[in-house]
Design an enzyme around this catalytic site. Sequence first.
Site, mmCIF file in Angstrom:
data_model
loop_
_atom_site.group_PDB
_atom_site.id
_atom_site.type_symbol
_atom_site.label_atom_id
_atom_site.label_comp_id
_atom_site.label_asym_id
_atom_site.label_seq_id
_atom_site.Cartn_x
_atom_site.Cartn_y
_atom_site.Cartn_z
ATOM 1 N N ASP A 204 0.827 -1.198 0.000
ATOM 2 C CA ASP A 204 0.000 0.000 0.000
ATOM 3 C C ASP A 204 0.866 1.254 0.000
ATOM 4 O O ASP A 204 2.093 1.195 0.036
ATOM 5 C CB ASP A 204 -0.917 -0.003 1.231
ATOM 6 C CG ASP A 204 -1.850 -1.203 1.243
ATOM 7 O OD1 ASP A 204 -2.309 -1.595 0.159
ATOM 8 O OD2 ASP A 204 -2.105 -1.753 2.339
ATOM 9 N N TYR A 340 7.030 -10.202 6.540
ATOM 10 C CA TYR A 340 6.761 -8.786 6.800
ATOM 11 C C TYR A 340 7.371 -8.407 8.144
ATOM 12 O O TYR A 340 7.353 -9.191 9.103
ATOM 13 C CB TYR A 340 5.261 -8.509 6.833
ATOM 14 C CG TYR A 340 4.632 -8.347 5.460
ATOM 15 C CD1 TYR A 340 4.593 -7.103 4.840
ATOM 16 C CD2 TYR A 340 4.076 -9.437 4.800
ATOM 17 C CE1 TYR A 340 4.017 -6.949 3.588
ATOM 18 C CE2 TYR A 340 3.499 -9.294 3.550
ATOM 19 C CZ TYR A 340 3.473 -8.040 2.952
ATOM 20 O OH TYR A 340 2.903 -7.891 1.710
#
Length: 678
Positions: A204, A340
Amino acid sequence: MMDYAMAKEAVCNVIPGGDEIDARDVIQYLLMRGKLRTKDLAEAMSTEARNEFRLIKAEAEHQESGETKEVVADDGVGMEPPAMNKSRSLEPANDSCSASQSDIIPLPVSSQLPQHQPQQQPQEQQPQNRYRHVALLFHYDGASYSGFAQNLPPSSSTSTSANTTSASATNDNSIERSLFAALTKSCLISSRKEANYSRAGRTDRGVSAWGQVVALNLRSAVPLGALLPGDGGEQYGREVTEADLPGGDDVPLDCWAPVRMKKKKNNKSKRGKEKSDPQSVINNNDDTSQPKPLLKRRQITELSYTRILNNILPPTIRILGWCPVTPSFSARFSCSDRTYRYHFIRRNLNLSAMDEALQKMVGRHDFRNLCKMNVEQVCNFERVIKSAKIVVATDAKRGSIDDAVSANGDDGNHQYHYHDTCHFEIIGQAFLWHQIRCIVSVLFMVGKGLESPDIVDHLLDVETNPGKPSYPMADELPLVLHRCSYGGTDGGDRVPFRRSVRDLWRVACDLEKRWEEMTLAAARLRDGLDSLLIEATVTRGDLETYVREVLEERRKKSRRTSHGNLLLTDRRDESTAGARATSSVISWGDALREIDSRLGVRPTPEGQKEPLHIPLLQRSRGTTYEEKVASLNAASKDDSEETKKRRRERYEENIVRKRKTTEEDQAFYDHMLSQGGR
């Protein structure tokens, strides 16, 4: 001796339209010998040239008379050659090597040649570019970009949506846009549509990556038509395939490669003037009507994709390595693990409680309450988290939460741990939209004592809680796509990326420069905080007033809802309180320690205001998955007919038409996970 320009001018002067008729033959002899002698021109203009000339002449006569006339090819036997114009002979001009009179030959000419419509000769065939499927490993700093994915126009849209898409594409500041601009500028791809493009993750806005992977077809240095050297006395062998191409830019390939012709400014191709060894150049032109490029033996190294792209890309995007992969390889579906990391400052967070809540998410669970549901794209919200942990990193050491000291101040050195940098590390095969940021948001609530670790069990129980409670996501800037792994069943790496010392040195220098700038900026801010602790002073009366105001504000909030573990009473030692004069002055450091002991708070980025916390299970719930699907066909006052139609079409295309059985899905992923590097 005659050079190419002199010979061509002589041919054009003798034969009208000779530029189109005989230039090919002249060029052919020039390339083989470097220089054209006068006697060689007669050979170039012999049988093939006369046959070509007779065919053109017969065609012109046929157009004038309308009769069909059989033209017999001249094989040099039993045929009278066309009339010669002996008054127009070809003589070498300013030739350093004088030729005998026998070297001067007359050339055929005819008044019937159609001047206005010369015959079009086949153009010299240029070597065609070869494209190979390549995986690129790169990193980017997402702070200055609008996201990873580029805003692409839909295949079909109305004028209104087309205008909206055009405006959004103009304002697009995505990583993909910069990447494809560099690929196009360097001529490594012809178009995105033909590049067979895939990406491992779609981050994003503001999210960075250190191990992002994309796969696409890139131009190779080895052209199509290249041949491998022959065996057993053969000059050349089979054609080069993709499996024969170099696996890196430091490994040369020995092959016979087509020679690329240079073009004049007037777009007429000509042979190079440099002399070539007859043993190293092969004329592969067996059919004069279909010219083919010459073959030259060369040692070809692959293009340095890393260096080429890094010379064009902005400094916040850097290619780290590349690897040739199989044609069926997908950067998305062939990825076995994604890692992540979410960075944060330790402060007063209870890391033990956060780790307890985090471990409850390991395994296969339905994460619809810990993501943003996009029913137009996803119908299955089960995901597998393989491992998760909290890592504490300081200047002195780097380790997991198991090796770190408790954050509750029991070690007596709470001041030291307050500014420690930490990060979550979560590994899984695939993740949902905003899943990591939603998980981190809930963990922060647990760390602050606003929720218990058991809240994770309630959120993962979608039967009891089918609707997601309303809560904000964590900030996007600290999130990093750290690694995309392509491990094989044997534990090895299916995609071993090639990295060079020169390229990594340049990337390391760029990162060192940016790290130094930000570290020095952080040092300046830390110096300001330290100076406040020592040099700034406040009165004790002001401190007492501040404590009373904070406690009064907390009591008002507690009447409306629970406020976690915030203190509602002063923890001050009343026996010594009266001995302190309200007019006395204390340092800011002493004031902070006293506020922490009495109220349990310290300065944070959220500021002085303490937001009201409502327990998650008492908050309003969002719509369930079934309700969202039903709303696609229901009337809505907020959506226009065009918006509803577009949403239904996306749902049918991505969910209904692509729905497969469990066995089909398993077979698909098993196949994709077997694809990798060559």
